[in-house]
Design a protein around this motif. Structure first.
Motif, mmCIF file in Angstrom:
data_model
loop_
_atom_site.group_PDB
_atom_site.id
_atom_site.type_symbol
_atom_site.label_atom_id
_atom_site.label_comp_id
_atom_site.label_asym_id
_atom_site.label_seq_id
_atom_site.Cartn_x
_atom_site.Cartn_y
_atom_site.Cartn_z
ATOM 1 N N ASN A 100 -82.672 -55.737 -36.132
ATOM 2 C CA ASN A 100 -83.431 -54.408 -35.507
ATOM 3 C C ASN A 100 -82.220 -54.197 -35.030
ATOM 4 O O ASN A 100 -82.108 -55.272 -33.733
ATOM 5 C CB ASN A 100 -84.837 -54.889 -34.476
ATOM 6 C CG ASN A 100 -85.877 -54.946 -35.413
ATOM 7 O OD1 ASN A 100 -86.108 -53.776 -36.298
ATOM 8 N ND2 ASN A 100 -86.942 -56.114 -34.959
ATOM 9 N N PRO A 101 -81.799 -52.785 -34.268
ATOM 10 C CA PRO A 101 -80.872 -52.872 -33.342
ATOM 11 C C PRO A 101 -81.406 -53.265 -31.150
ATOM 12 O O PRO A 101 -82.992 -52.822 -31.895
ATOM 13 C CB PRO A 101 -81.031 -51.153 -33.444
ATOM 14 C CG PRO A 101 -81.664 -50.557 -34.361
ATOM 15 C CD PRO A 101 -82.361 -51.710 -35.071
ATOM 16 N N PRO A 102 -80.325 -53.438 -30.980
ATOM 17 C CA PRO A 102 -81.235 -53.394 -29.275
ATOM 18 C C PRO A 102 -81.509 -52.681 -28.593
ATOM 19 O O PRO A 102 -82.095 -51.213 -29.372
ATOM 20 C CB PRO A 102 -79.371 -53.950 -28.600
ATOM 21 C CG PRO A 102 -78.706 -54.150 -29.688
ATOM 22 C CD PRO A 102 -79.478 -53.224 -30.849
ATOM 23 N N GLU A 103 -83.001 -52.516 -28.035
ATOM 24 C CA GLU A 103 -83.612 -51.799 -27.308
ATOM 25 C C GLU A 103 -82.912 -50.557 -26.546
ATOM 26 O O GLU A 103 -83.277 -49.082 -27.011
ATOM 27 C CB GLU A 103 -84.436 -52.397 -26.290
ATOM 28 C CG GLU A 103 -85.550 -50.822 -25.776
ATOM 29 C CD GLU A 103 -86.400 -52.326 -24.720
ATOM 30 O OE1 GLU A 103 -87.829 -51.762 -25.359
ATOM 31 O OE2 GLU A 103 -85.893 -52.901 -23.971
ATOM 32 N N HIS A 104 -81.727 -50.623 -26.080
ATOM 33 C CA HIS A 104 -81.090 -49.737 -25.559
ATOM 34 C C HIS A 104 -80.788 -48.585 -26.553
ATOM 35 O O HIS A 104 -80.044 -47.489 -26.411
ATOM 36 C CB HIS A 104 -80.018 -50.376 -24.570
ATOM 37 C CG HIS A 104 -78.864 -50.974 -25.039
ATOM 38 N ND1 HIS A 104 -78.689 -52.202 -25.242
ATOM 39 C CD2 HIS A 104 -77.010 -50.510 -25.415
ATOM 40 C CE1 HIS A 104 -77.843 -51.900 -25.952
ATOM 41 N NE2 HIS A 104 -76.621 -51.183 -25.963
ATOM 42 N N VAL A 105 -80.336 -49.433 -27.821
ATOM 43 C CA VAL A 105 -79.286 -48.645 -28.892
ATOM 44 C C VAL A 105 -81.038 -48.009 -29.479
ATOM 45 O O VAL A 105 -80.060 -46.204 -29.322
ATOM 46 C CB VAL A 105 -79.324 -49.193 -29.923
ATOM 47 C CG1 VAL A 105 -78.428 -48.145 -30.657
ATOM 48 C CG2 VAL A 105 -78.037 -49.920 -29.356
#
Length: 525
Positions: free
Chosen positions: A332-337
């Motif tokens: 999963n991509p990081p939350e900020h992305v």
């Protein structure tokens, strides 16, 4: 009268010459030219392979602080393994020594013991250590620490379940299908393909030097286990390859306020949807697929749920395996992305976490290659792996198991092939097939001897060679060369050809009989 006798002589000579040419030369030549070439094989010896048991020698050393306790444990363990049809276990007692009282760590004690008593491949050592919480503690080497009050029953249970893995050996050797499905014998070579799927590269700027990650983590690990099989590692990026599965949005307390659920029951269909897009090249070797899927922020973060609606995320990673196809990891991509995407901001570039994904991938390889031991024993704890190489005792158990499986598989293959060749007499057995079958049989016998002589490395190499030769002989294309020309077809072709020729031969026999009978009458008159 003299002319008549000469005429008889010429007719008899011509008749005999005709018969000799047809019967003495023609028939043998026809028989020779239509005979199927078959190399001599040790058929009876191969059929007796199943009568010769596969027995393995193992040496188990035990060190205790009190000599009497060590002797008692060994006596009880020898009784427990006395009637084994599989194992020939030699229990060896290591006597207490003066320097043992000076050491303060189990590692230091083990080092001193191994200096005085070196181990061979496949050996195992039990070391008594009073200050131990669990009854038994398995290390990453060929040893286990045992508490002072551990019983021989618990030691035997550990040996059978994890070190020797007797239940799995029984599955390999048993002909009873009720014992469960047997896994295939390890192949001589595999292609390991690491694929990174990014379905929307314009929206997800994921960066990752996956080739460098494979060289750092995967290739060193596979090099450690190359005794059984050879591995070729390839990496690839695949774009615009999305998974076909029904995703359900789930509310949560994160900054995004939601995530997506992938049902466990949908996983087989998911693999089917992406499998056709993964093949980078055509190869005749079995392929182990290791897939890292980067979900776009429109469906991220993505987590796997079971039928009870429980999230199956472990250590922050969602992954699963499907033997023997391979493994699947959701990165999963990081939350900020994804927050930037949600706020309609320009895509944010980020780097995929190498360590987390590679550690999961290594764990998947342990399971896919059938190296790891998943059996849990009460009171027994196993030290976590802190290096790229597998636990030594675990890998040597895998070597032992693979050698036995190769021997058993090669024996079954040869016996099936010999039975087939005996039943169908018109199958050609050329020199190449004959050499493969004979060499496989010789290596099987040598591997059995190596196992009982406590030479595990030699046994593994010989068993692997026997397996490869048996497969080569069984699937050789020359065995099919004359399957379309059985004896019935030969007779159907040759009888119309030879029958007209045999009519004059039979007539000549009849003429010769009459001539000889006539001459006999003349002599009597």
């Amino acid at each position: 009268m003299h002319k008549k006798r000469n005429l008889y002589k010429y007719r008899i000579a011509a008749t005999i010459a005709f018969i000799v040419v047809i019967v003495g030369i023609g028939v043998p030549m026809w028989w020779k030219t239509t005979t199927v070439y078959r190399v001599s094989l040790p058929s009876s010896a191969i059929q007796r392979l199943s009568e010769q048991p596969i027995k393995t020698a193992v040496q188990i050393a035990i060190y205790t602080q009190e000599t009497n306790r060590g002797q008692l444990l060994i006596t009880e363990l020898e009784t427990a393994f006395a009637d084994s049809d599989i194992w020939n276990v030699e229990f060896k007692q290591l006597l207490p020594f003066a320097k043992a009282a000076e050491v303060h760590t189990p590692a230091a004690l083990e080092k001193l013991l191994l200096q005085a008593h070196p181990q061979s491949v496949g050996d195992f050592l039990f070391i008594e250590w009073a200050k131990l919480e669990d009854e038994l503690l398995l290390t990453t080497e060929r040893s286990a620490l045992m508490r002072s009050d551990v019983t021989s029953t618990k030691i035997a249970q550990l040996l059978h379940s994890k070190i020797l893995q007797t239940y799995r050996i029984n599955q390999i050797l048993s002909t009873d299908e009720r014992l469960g499905t047997k896994s295939e014998a390890p192949q001589p070579a595999y292609d390991v393909v690491i694929s990174v799927l990014n379905p929307k590269p314009r929206l997800t700027f994921a960066q990752w030097n996956v080739a460098m990650a494979a060289q750092t983590y995967i290739e060193p690990f596979l090099a450690q286990i190359s005794d059984i099989s050879n591995y070729t590692v390839r990496t690839q990026w695949k774009y615009r390859v999305s998974i076909e599965a029904d995703l359900k949005q789930m509310r949560d307390s994160s900054k995004l306020g939601r995530h997506y659920a992938l049902q466990e029951s949908s996983l087989p269909h998911l693999l089917t949807s992406i499998a056709q897009n993964l093949s980078g090249s055509i190869t005749d070797k079995p392929v182990i697929n290791l897939v890292v899927y980067i979900p776009p922020c429109t469906t991220a973060p993505l987590h796997i749920y079971n039928s009870k609606q429980e999230m199956l995320t472990k250590h922050g990673v969602d992954a699963f395996i499907s033997p023997p196809w391979g493994g699947f990891i959701i990165a999963n991509p990081p939350e900020h992305v994804c927050l930037a995407h949600l706020n309609n901001e320009p895509p944010v570039e980020y780097y995929v976490n190498t360590n987390d994904n590679m550690q999961v991938m290594l764990d998947q390889l342990h399971k896919l290659l059938d190296i790891s031991s998943e059996v849990q024993v009460a009171g027994v704890k196993t030290v976590d792996i802190e290096q790229l190489a597998p636990r030594r005792w675990e890998y040597e158990s895998y070597m032992r198991r693979s050698a036995i499986r190769h021997i058993a598989t090669a024996s079954n293959t040869l016996q099936s092939l010999i039975k087939l060749l005996d039943q169908i007499s018109y199958i050609v057995i050329d020199d190449k097939v004959g050499a493969a079958i004979t060499n496989s049989y010789v290596d099987i016998m040598a591997a059995k001897v190596a196992l009982i002589e406590h030479r595990l490395v030699d046994a593994s190499a010989l068993a692997k060679r026997a397996f490869v030769a048996s497969e080569r002989g069984f699937f050789d294309a020359s065995l099919l060369a004359q399957l379309y020309f059985p004896d019935e077809q030969k007779y159907a072709i040759y009888i119309p050809l030879f029958l007209p020729v045999m009519v004059p031969v039979l007539s000549s026999f009849n003429m010769l009989r009459k001539l000889l009978h006539g001459r006999r009458k003349e002599k009597q008159q």
